[in-house]
Write a protein that holds these residues in place. Sequence first.
Motif, PDB file in Angstrom:
ATOM      1  N   GLU A 149      12.160 -35.610  48.234  1.00  0.00           N
ATOM      2  CA  GLU A 149      10.799 -35.384  48.706  1.00  0.00           C
ATOM      3  C   GLU A 149      10.652 -33.905  49.020  1.00  0.00           C
ATOM      4  N   PRO A 150       9.443 -33.365  48.896  1.00  0.00           N
ATOM      5  CA  PRO A 150       9.272 -31.946  49.166  1.00  0.00           C
ATOM      6  C   PRO A 150       9.712 -31.587  50.583  1.00  0.00           C
ATOM      7  N   ASN A 151      10.433 -30.493  50.716  1.00  0.00           N
ATOM      8  CA  ASN A 151      10.833 -29.948  52.016  1.00  0.00           C
ATOM      9  C   ASN A 151      11.726 -30.869  52.834  1.00  0.00           C
ATOM     10  N   MET A 152      12.491 -31.729  52.181  1.00  0.00           N
ATOM     11  CA  MET A 152      13.451 -32.527  52.952  1.00  0.00           C
ATOM     12  C   MET A 152      14.672 -31.653  53.258  1.00  0.00           C
ATOM     13  N   TYR A 153      15.180 -31.833  54.485  1.00  0.00           N
ATOM     14  CA  TYR A 153      16.403 -31.154  54.911  1.00  0.00           C
ATOM     15  C   TYR A 153      17.515 -32.175  54.864  1.00  0.00           C
TER      16      TYR A 153
END
Lengths: 264, 299, 135
Positions: A94-98
Amino acid sequence: MSQHDCDCATVQQVATGDRAILPKGAKTIPIYVMGKRYEVPETLTIMKAMEYAGFKFLRGAGCRGGICGACPTVYRKEGDYKLHFGLACQTVVEPNMYLAQIPFYPANRASYDIEAIEPVAESVHALYPELFRCVACNNCTKACPMGVQVLDYISAIKQGDIARAAHLSFDCIQCGLCASRCMGELPQYHIAQLVRRIYGKYIQPKAEHLRKRVQEIESGKYDAMLENLQKMDKAQLEKLYKEREREPDMAPLGTWMPKDTQYL
Amino acid sequence: MKVTYYPGCTLKTKAKNLEDAAVASMAALGVDFQELSRWNCCGAVHSLADDDLIHHVAPVRDLVRAMEQGSDKVVTLCSMCYNSLARANLIMRDDPVKRKTINDFMDEEKDYSGEVEVVHFLNFLRDEVGFDTIRAKVKYPLNGLKAAIYYGCTLARPRNVAIEPPGGTQLMTDFLEAIGATPIHFADAFTCCGSYQILANPENAVNVAAGILDCAAKAGAEALVLSCPLCEFNLAKKQGEMIQSGKISNNLPIFYFTQLLAAALGLGKEACRFDLNEKCSAEILKAKNLAVEAVAGIA
Amino acid sequence: MPINISDKTIKREFIDKVAYLSGQDIYKCFQCGTCGGACPMSGEMDVMPRRIVRMTQLGLEEAIAQTKTCWTCASCHSCTVNCPRGIDLARVMEAIRLLTLRKNENMVEPSKLPGETVKEMPQIAMVSCFRKLTS
């Protein structure tokens, strides 16, 4: 084409092994692996995305089919305090998952002799007394990528209900995320495995047809047939295979019987 | 009457006699006594530090479960479970700051603010079944059984969860009289049995427990009645050890109050489960010709 | 036993932490000793609860750490309900325990308990013991 004929330098590059190649026109999104930003195709799983980004899995990858439990991932999403959990081979980026991989988490497994163990909950209690440090915080259940009700099976073990615990923990794949989040420092998945072993060996009703079949095998019912097969050459085996009796695909359940029933 | 009860872990293994007797007695008295369908360990002891809320989560989760299944009341049999659930319930009802923190932490559960009432079985017997009803249903009164009333800690302390006003033993007194037994009052009725120290410092706990038994015996008790499986362990299961080391001279039979109820109602072996008590418990009943059917065949 | 008190011996932080964790005003104590008289475990304690409170008032952190009082306490709340000054001493004992336990120290080692002991114990014994005596 033999190996010698292959000129690898001229072969057009495609996806090889687990290394994903970006399809034409695919959109990329940013993800953060251990704090570093990577642009990865949005359709990939975490595992494929990491390999796309250049990571190579020496450990922490196994079946790649969501069942071996080798690739647990912990991640957070932008603007969300919650920890999220998944298997890297199953979870789509997913976008911007850490994220960070937790390929292994220390958890002690008690040693026991399954042949000698008394099939009661007290045996489990004695091997894993830390069970009683559970505070019912439920972090284990929240962390489980398989949706196992971990707290409920731990409760069942404390309550002495081995059968219930075995059933509740059946979907466990031993990834260890429960243990990584446990406030009481329990190795839940090892405890559950012991419980399922006790259940399978001592409590679950035995399959009568299986027992009979094993008895038949041991009594030599199939020995002659197998010896006969071993003596056949390839042509004979092929013929036998082609002429075998086969249940029709759409036969209603329980209606078909082979003509030769001597080995049933 | 339909009632939800919370058994607690120990009642499912070591203290089946406490639970079985209660369930059978309720059936005999026409109460639909239903076990909470999903529950976890209550935590057994209440956390006493102001900033330690995580240890209240276990009992609160049980209360959420009771609320979820539509129960406005949960009855407990074990004293420790009672204490733990009741005290956590008071925090959720009366302390808005702690309530919010705990509800926020348990974000996977419904918010809870003390909707469920926690009731000990003795209070339930008095207030909802009624001692007069019990008295009327008694088939085999326990005539002549001199039973010491032992509350221990968790039924009586702290005051805000005590099952009756501080220092009183009226509840158990009335209960025992209703089933025909003779209540014996003794000085150590509220003295702690040594509790969890039986695991950490067993000698200390055994010393304390022996003192309680001695005190009860000197007060003329032939038996002792209680409601906590940890008290039962320290006071009954450790008697052999105490006699061996000379800390007490004779066995004192220990009963769960629910067992005496079941026996008085004329229920059989499977209900009373005297087979799970120490030997002397069945022996005293036999010697006094009480609960004849329930003790028949117990060696 | 003479006790020397000076700026150096008084651990202010310890006093504050006990007060914070327990929520109790330990300076209310006037040393009547009712707590010890009511305590069922006092016969097994090396130092009476009354003295522990006094030592806490004086910030004698190390001296308290030398005693076994809070580890012998069974959290029965007899002291709490009997204290004429209304101090919830069970909470003070818990606070003193936590100052050690929160350093990741255990007073009972679950892994070292003999299997036979664990098998015979009621579950509530283990749960309560681990809650009060492990970190």
